[in-house]
Structures are given as structure tokens and as C-alpha cells.
Design a protein around this motif. Structure first.
Motif, PDB file in Angstrom:
ATOM      1  N   VAL A  44     -36.746   8.988  -7.475  1.00 39.38           N
ATOM      2  CA  VAL A  44     -37.496  10.110  -8.053  1.00 39.38           C
ATOM      3  C   VAL A  44     -36.785  10.608  -9.303  1.00 39.38           C
ATOM      4  O   VAL A  44     -37.410  10.855 -10.335  1.00 39.38           O
ATOM      5  CB  VAL A  44     -37.694  11.243  -7.021  1.00 39.38           C
ATOM      6  CG1 VAL A  44     -38.252  12.503  -7.675  1.00 39.38           C
ATOM      7  CG2 VAL A  44     -38.602  10.785  -5.890  1.00 39.38           C
ATOM      8  N   ARG A  45     -35.487  10.727  -9.237  1.00 36.75           N
ATOM      9  CA  ARG A  45     -34.702  11.188 -10.396  1.00 36.75           C
ATOM     10  C   ARG A  45     -34.866  10.233 -11.583  1.00 36.75           C
ATOM     11  O   ARG A  45     -34.994  10.669 -12.721  1.00 36.75           O
ATOM     12  CB  ARG A  45     -33.229  11.290 -10.016  1.00 36.75           C
ATOM     13  CG  ARG A  45     -32.357  11.839 -11.148  1.00 36.75           C
ATOM     14  CD  ARG A  45     -30.947  12.048 -10.687  1.00 36.75           C
ATOM     15  NE  ARG A  45     -31.041  12.992  -9.838  1.00 36.75           N
ATOM     16  CZ  ARG A  45     -30.570  13.553  -8.702  1.00 36.75           C
ATOM     17  NH1 ARG A  45     -29.942  13.348  -8.302  1.00 36.75           N
ATOM     18  NH2 ARG A  45     -30.720  14.388  -7.886  1.00 36.75           N
ATOM     19  N   ASN A  46     -34.912   8.930 -11.315  1.00 34.00           N
ATOM     20  CA  ASN A  46     -34.955   7.934 -12.382  1.00 34.00           C
ATOM     21  C   ASN A  46     -36.346   7.628 -12.920  1.00 34.00           C
ATOM     22  O   ASN A  46     -36.472   7.112 -14.028  1.00 34.00           O
ATOM     23  CB  ASN A  46     -34.304   6.632 -11.904  1.00 34.00           C
ATOM     24  CG  ASN A  46     -32.821   6.796 -11.651  1.00 34.00           C
ATOM     25  OD1 ASN A  46     -32.155   7.590 -12.306  1.00 34.00           O
ATOM     26  ND2 ASN A  46     -32.312   6.080 -10.679  1.00 34.00           N
ATOM     27  N   GLN A  72     -34.915  20.291  -6.194  1.00 34.27           N
ATOM     28  CA  GLN A  72     -33.883  20.821  -7.080  1.00 34.27           C
ATOM     29  C   GLN A  72     -34.065  20.370  -8.523  1.00 34.27           C
ATOM     30  O   GLN A  72     -33.571  21.022  -9.442  1.00 34.27           O
ATOM     31  CB  GLN A  72     -32.492  20.422  -6.588  1.00 34.27           C
ATOM     32  CG  GLN A  72     -32.108  21.102  -5.300  1.00 34.27           C
ATOM     33  CD  GLN A  72     -30.760  20.626  -4.785  1.00 34.27           C
ATOM     34  OE1 GLN A  72     -30.048  19.857  -5.436  1.00 34.27           O
ATOM     35  NE2 GLN A  72     -30.405  21.072  -3.603  1.00 34.27           N
ATOM     36  N   PHE A  73     -34.787  19.250  -8.735  1.00 36.33           N
ATOM     37  CA  PHE A  73     -34.918  18.742 -10.095  1.00 36.33           C
ATOM     38  C   PHE A  73     -36.321  18.270 -10.460  1.00 36.33           C
ATOM     39  O   PHE A  73     -36.559  17.876 -11.596  1.00 36.33           O
ATOM     40  CB  PHE A  73     -33.926  17.587 -10.327  1.00 36.33           C
ATOM     41  CG  PHE A  73     -34.167  16.386  -9.457  1.00 36.33           C
ATOM     42  CD1 PHE A  73     -35.052  15.386  -9.837  1.00 36.33           C
ATOM     43  CD2 PHE A  73     -33.514  16.259  -8.235  1.00 36.33           C
ATOM     44  CE1 PHE A  73     -35.278  14.288  -9.047  1.00 36.33           C
ATOM     45  CE2 PHE A  73     -33.735  15.154  -7.430  1.00 36.33           C
ATOM     46  CZ  PHE A  73     -34.609  14.166  -7.832  1.00 36.33           C
ATOM     47  N   SER A  74     -37.265  18.285  -9.520  1.00 33.13           N
ATOM     48  CA  SER A  74     -38.583  17.728  -9.798  1.00 33.13           C
ATOM     49  C   SER A  74     -39.707  18.658  -9.374  1.00 33.13           C
ATOM     50  O   SER A  74     -39.613  19.327  -8.345  1.00 33.13           O
ATOM     51  CB  SER A  74     -38.752  16.387  -9.051  1.00 33.13           C
ATOM     52  OG  SER A  74     -40.060  15.887  -9.228  1.00 33.13           O
ATOM     53  N   ASN A  75     -40.765  18.660 -10.164  1.00 29.95           N
ATOM     54  CA  ASN A  75     -41.967  19.414  -9.863  1.00 29.95           C
ATOM     55  C   ASN A  75     -43.110  18.461  -9.474  1.00 29.95           C
ATOM     56  O   ASN A  75     -44.280  18.810  -9.579  1.00 29.95           O
ATOM     57  CB  ASN A  75     -42.363  20.266 -11.071  1.00 29.95           C
ATOM     58  CG  ASN A  75     -43.344  21.348 -10.706  1.00 29.95           C
ATOM     59  OD1 ASN A  75     -43.394  21.800  -9.564  1.00 29.95           O
ATOM     60  ND2 ASN A  75     -44.142  21.764 -11.656  1.00 29.95           N
ATOM     61  N   ALA A  76     -42.764  17.259  -9.021  1.00 29.36           N
ATOM     62  CA  ALA A  76     -43.768  16.279  -8.601  1.00 29.36           C
ATOM     63  C   ALA A  76     -44.571  16.828  -7.428  1.00 29.36           C
ATOM     64  O   ALA A  76     -44.094  17.663  -6.662  1.00 29.36           O
ATOM     65  CB  ALA A  76     -43.084  14.970  -8.188  1.00 29.36           C
ATOM     66  N   HIS A  77     -45.791  16.339  -7.288  1.00 30.68           N
ATOM     67  CA  HIS A  77     -46.592  16.654  -6.109  1.00 30.68           C
ATOM     68  C   HIS A  77     -46.008  15.868  -4.948  1.00 30.68           C
ATOM     69  O   HIS A  77     -45.817  14.650  -5.061  1.00 30.68           O
ATOM     70  CB  HIS A  77     -48.047  16.238  -6.329  1.00 30.68           C
ATOM     71  CG  HIS A  77     -48.715  16.975  -7.443  1.00 30.68           C
ATOM     72  ND1 HIS A  77     -49.190  18.264  -7.302  1.00 30.68           N
ATOM     73  CD2 HIS A  77     -48.991  16.620  -8.707  1.00 30.68           C
ATOM     74  CE1 HIS A  77     -49.742  18.650  -8.438  1.00 30.68           C
ATOM     75  NE2 HIS A  77     -49.621  17.671  -9.313  1.00 30.68           N
ATOM     76  N   ILE A  78     -45.715  16.550  -3.834  1.00 29.40           N
ATOM     77  CA  ILE A  78     -45.063  15.887  -2.706  1.00 29.40           C
ATOM     78  C   ILE A  78     -45.913  16.006  -1.447  1.00 29.40           C
ATOM     79  O   ILE A  78     -46.324  17.096  -1.065  1.00 29.40           O
ATOM     80  CB  ILE A  78     -43.655  16.460  -2.447  1.00 29.40           C
ATOM     81  CG1 ILE A  78     -42.768  16.254  -3.673  1.00 29.40           C
ATOM     82  CG2 ILE A  78     -43.037  15.816  -1.207  1.00 29.40           C
ATOM     83  CD1 ILE A  78     -41.381  16.825  -3.557  1.00 29.40           C
TER      84      ILE A  78
END
Length: 136
Positions: A44-46, A72-78
Motif C-alpha cells: 500500500v505504501r509503495n 497512518q499514511f493512506s486515505n485509500a478506500h478500505i
């Protein structure tokens, strides 16, 4: 990048990982998969995905911890995908930052419909600074 963007599937069960990945790929996502939680967080980070699916029962770290780390670092839909249907766990996932919680088994059309609904909701920005995509 594909029409709908990037998706990451974090799932330890090979058949389920292939099924989810296939659904998303067929729908138009560029799909990346991971079989372990830490690997998924790094992916996800990459890749800065638009959508992430996370299995709750992963072999190395719990799906809720994966969710916490990603948030902590992503606003992706989960979307959390799990066989656990108990309400406390569902609430914990939603309060931790999941956008959806789907209990296995599920219908492929249900997964697509829930992702379409999520992606149609406004987001201020994704973690990489891009505007969210709309499935309109």
C-alpha cells in the motif's frame, strides 16, 4: 494505471486472493496482491492504491493492525473481508478506519457494489495528493 486506479488485496487464502483480485482486475483496476499483513502494508505504501481489501485473519499481524498502520499514511478506500460476523469486531474495524466490512462468503456483485458506493463518496484527497476517482 488502469481506468479505475490501483487496488491492493491483502488476503492469506490463495483462492480468495485470486477471486478478489480477479473481480477487481476484470472491473478495470490494476491489482497488486499480498498474502501477509506486513507485506500488504508495504505494498500500500509503495503503490498508493485507491482501494484496499484486507482479510482480518492474517498469519503475521491481525487485519485490524494492518488497517491501523495503513490509516497512518493512506486515505485509500478500505474494505475489511472476514468470516467474523460478530458486531464488536465489525464496530472496531469501522471505528479504526474501514470504509466497509463484508462477511465471507460474499457475492462478487456485492463486493463491486460496495466498492462503487465507497468510491462515489467524496474524499478530500488521497494520501498521494490526488483527487479521488468517481465511478459515475
Amino acid at each position: 494505471m488502469s481506468d479505475l486506479g490501483v487496488a491492493v488485496v491483502i488476503e492469506d487464502d490463495t483462492d480468495m486472493r485470486n477471486l478478489i483480485g480477479g473481480i477487481l482486475l476484470e472491473w478495470g483496476f490494476e491489482v497488486h496482491t499480498a498474502s501477509r499483513g506486513r507485506e500488504g502494508v508495504d505494498m500500500v505504501r509503495n503503490t498508493s492504491p485507491d482501494v484496499v481489501t484486507v482479510d482480518v485473519g492474517l498469519p503475521d499481524i491481525d487485519g485490524l493492525e494492518v488497517l491501523r498502520q495503513i490509516r497512518q499514511f493512506s486515505n485509500a478506500h478500505i474494505v475489511m473481508l472476514t468470516g467474523r460476523a460478530d458486531e464488536p469486531y465489525q464496530l472496531a474495524a469501522l471505528y479504526t478506519g474501514a470504509d466497509e466490512y463484508i462477511t465471507k462468503p460474499f457475492w462478487p456483485r456485492e463486493l463491486r457494489a460496495r466498492i462503487a458506493a465507497m468510491m462515489g463518496r467524496p474524499r478530500s484527497q488521497t494520501a498521494d495528493g490526488h483527487s479521488p476517482r468517481n465511478l459515475g
